[in-house]
Design an enzyme around this catalytic site. Sequence first.
Site, mmCIF file in Angstrom:
data_model
loop_
_atom_site.group_PDB
_atom_site.id
_atom_site.type_symbol
_atom_site.label_atom_id
_atom_site.label_comp_id
_atom_site.label_asym_id
_atom_site.label_seq_id
_atom_site.Cartn_x
_atom_site.Cartn_y
_atom_site.Cartn_z
ATOM 1 N N LYS A 1 7.030 11.185 5.778
ATOM 2 C CA LYS A 1 7.553 12.548 5.594
ATOM 3 C C LYS A 1 8.165 12.700 4.206
ATOM 4 O O LYS A 1 8.463 11.697 3.541
ATOM 5 C CB LYS A 1 8.576 12.862 6.686
ATOM 6 C CG LYS A 1 9.801 11.961 6.688
ATOM 7 C CD LYS A 1 10.572 12.062 8.002
ATOM 8 C CE LYS A 1 11.774 11.137 7.992
ATOM 9 N NZ LYS A 1 12.403 11.044 9.323
ATOM 10 N N TYR B 1 28.388 19.617 -21.095
ATOM 11 C CA TYR B 1 29.086 20.727 -20.430
ATOM 12 C C TYR B 1 30.467 20.306 -19.921
ATOM 13 O O TYR B 1 30.654 19.180 -19.468
ATOM 14 C CB TYR B 1 28.292 21.194 -19.216
ATOM 15 C CG TYR B 1 27.038 21.955 -19.546
ATOM 16 C CD1 TYR B 1 27.076 23.145 -20.268
ATOM 17 C CD2 TYR B 1 25.806 21.474 -19.112
ATOM 18 C CE1 TYR B 1 25.905 23.841 -20.555
ATOM 19 C CE2 TYR B 1 24.632 22.161 -19.394
ATOM 20 C CZ TYR B 1 24.694 23.348 -20.117
ATOM 21 O OH TYR B 1 23.547 24.019 -20.398
HETATM 22 C C1 LIG Z 1 12.661 9.671 9.549
HETATM 23 C C2 LIG Z 1 12.523 9.076 10.873
HETATM 24 C C3 LIG Z 1 12.314 7.691 11.029
HETATM 25 C C4 LIG Z 1 12.364 6.725 9.873
HETATM 26 O O1 LIG Z 1 13.693 6.318 9.648
HETATM 27 P P1 LIG Z 1 14.041 5.164 8.602
HETATM 28 O O2 LIG Z 1 15.491 4.958 8.781
HETATM 29 O O3 LIG Z 1 13.698 5.699 7.258
HETATM 30 O O4 LIG Z 1 13.222 4.000 8.993
HETATM 31 C C5 LIG Z 1 12.073 7.199 12.296
HETATM 32 N N1 LIG Z 1 12.050 8.023 13.356
HETATM 33 C C6 LIG Z 1 12.258 9.356 13.254
HETATM 34 C C7 LIG Z 1 12.231 10.193 14.472
HETATM 35 C C8 LIG Z 1 12.523 9.928 12.017
HETATM 36 O O5 LIG Z 1 12.732 11.233 11.929
#
Ligand SMILES: *Cc1c(COP(=O)(O)O)cnc(C)c1O
Length: 380
Positions: free
Chosen positions: A42, A260
């Site tokens: 993702k 800034y």
């Molecule tokens: C993003 C996500 C993961 C991955 O988590 P990590 O801590 O990056 O391994 C696993 N399960 C779900 C449901 C997620 O949304």
Amino acid sequence: MPSSKVTCRWRTWVEIDREALRHNIHVAKKRAPHAGFIAVLKANAYGHGMEEVAKTLAPHVSFFAVASCEEGVRLQRVVAKVPIMLLSAALPCEYPIIAKKKMIPTISSLEEAQAFAAVAPAGAPINVKIDTGMGRLGIPSAMAAQVVNEIGRLKITIQSFSTHLPSADANIKSTRAQLASFEKLLPVLQKIAPEAAVHALNSAGALRFAKQSDKLIRIGLMLYGISPIPSLQKLLQPVLTWKAHVALIRKISKGSTIGYGKIFTAPRDLTVAVLPVGYADGYPWQLSNKRVYVLINGHRCPLLGRVTMDQIGVDISRAGKVSVGDEVVLLGKQGTQEISASWLAEKAGTIAWHLFTGITERVQRCYLGPVRKTRISYFS
Ligand SMILES: *Cc1c(COP(=O)(O)O)cnc(C)c1O
């Protein structure tokens, strides 16, 4: 002052090491030798570039997971063979496309299951999520048997049961209890869907709670080489190195300010390198005037003043001879020095997941090493 080097192609870029990706999946595999893996891609593979990461990991994993239907469609154009699971709740208007593209939605209620079944072909796969403590998605444990029973009567297929761990990195006791409560529920659920797979562990879970009997594990951060558990970081290889080229070198006299807000005043005469990277590239504004540094010539060069939209200034007074066009490491290794994502994120008051996903499109992604279509060369 020497002119900029001809090798300089980008202002700022990240290098993604495919061998490191393969190393990290191998580490996961060693911890759960009988498990298949759901690679979480993702948010553009946590900023690493979804398409290229997918091509690299495809031979090593059973599923890909993304948050949204749009991400899934994008991913499918690159790797068609690996099934795609959607981890976030889908909108009803997305169900037809999810069904058409044969993606696997995560279902948390009977209503969602019914709405999906209404537009999906018979047998379309779903992931049924059980809430064992995350409190976000999932059928509450207490109602799971009854709701799953009803879902089981629909013409869709429960392909997996899953749950999610809210504190596998920080709280061993509550995570153990949560996993135990999920396992206790499973026999009842699996009576309704005997073929369904089961997955619960994320990266922290895989690193700390993986066992011989695990069949399916969902990992994100550890694939990218960052351990949510600091003591296990040495097992993994960070995949991403963030670089920039020095754009300008200036002398600043004692007492003058930089950037800034005039929040940094030079305590002595300084040589400053201006770097073409800022918060619009994802370098956190919150690092402004914090005790952080970049690496040039293998030296730590402190950040000076505010992070601005497109540029930062660093002190190169003690970095030896630096020229315009020289390579700078903002995140990752240079020589014997290393800036880790966990450390930099902490300095910015955030987490590695956020730092990575904040690296914007303006930062060129480069990939090191071959894709490799087979796993034979790696898993011996
Ligand atoms: C993003 C996500 C993961 C991955 O988590 P990590 O801590 O990056 O391994 C696993 N399960 C779900 C449901 C997620 O949304």
